[in-house]
Design a protein around this motif. Sequence first.
Motif, PDB file in Angstrom:
ATOM      1  N   CYS A   4      -2.130   8.908  29.915  1.00  0.00           N
ATOM      2  CA  CYS A   4      -1.974   7.794  30.860  1.00  0.00           C
ATOM      3  C   CYS A   4      -3.273   7.564  31.625  1.00  0.00           C
ATOM      4  CB  CYS A   4      -0.842   8.087  31.840  1.00  0.00           C
ATOM      5  SG  CYS A   4       0.790   7.958  31.077  1.00  0.00           S
ATOM      6  N   HIS A  30      -0.507   2.746  23.289  1.00  0.00           N
ATOM      7  CA  HIS A  30      -0.011   3.511  24.434  1.00  0.00           C
ATOM      8  C   HIS A  30       0.839   2.625  25.339  1.00  0.00           C
ATOM      9  CE1 HIS A  30      -0.291   6.718  27.558  1.00  0.00           C
ATOM     10  NE2 HIS A  30      -0.022   5.682  28.335  1.00  0.00           N
ATOM     11  N   CYS A  34       4.579   3.272  26.711  1.00  0.00           N
ATOM     12  CA  CYS A  34       4.610   3.863  28.054  1.00  0.00           C
ATOM     13  C   CYS A  34       4.909   2.784  29.077  1.00  0.00           C
ATOM     14  CB  CYS A  34       3.269   4.535  28.354  1.00  0.00           C
ATOM     15  SG  CYS A  34       3.193   5.192  30.023  1.00  0.00           S
ATOM     16  N   CYS A  37       2.333   2.583  32.179  1.00  0.00           N
ATOM     17  CA  CYS A  37       1.050   1.961  31.860  1.00  0.00           C
ATOM     18  C   CYS A  37       1.238   0.497  31.480  1.00  0.00           C
ATOM     19  CB  CYS A  37       0.351   2.722  30.742  1.00  0.00           C
ATOM     20  SG  CYS A  37      -0.282   4.308  31.302  1.00  0.00           S
TER      21      CYS A  37
END
Length: 92
Positions: A4, A30, A34, A37
């Motif tokens: 992260c 990502h 996530c 994020c």
Amino acid sequence: MLSCKEATQLVSEGLDRELPLWQRLGLRLHVVMCRGCSRFARQITALNRVVADHYGDGPPAEVSEHLPPDTVQRIKSSLRQATPPADDQNGK
Ligand SMILES: [Zn+2]
């Protein structure tokens, strides 16, 4: 897989310069997985669009008319110093 911390770092860097393709792909991967994020990227990207509209050549965004440039700059710099949303990873 990016952490992260790395992902948010890339989001911030991406505001200033074009990221290499592999970094953009890694970041996108990502962000898709996530939630923390994803939210961070959405917020900082939206804010950056306000700043870009304000300082760029394009037509001004409606929102930028309500924000003085120094305020936008202050928000932008404080967002860059924002801590990565690490807690959200456990939230599901
Ligand atoms: Zn993340």
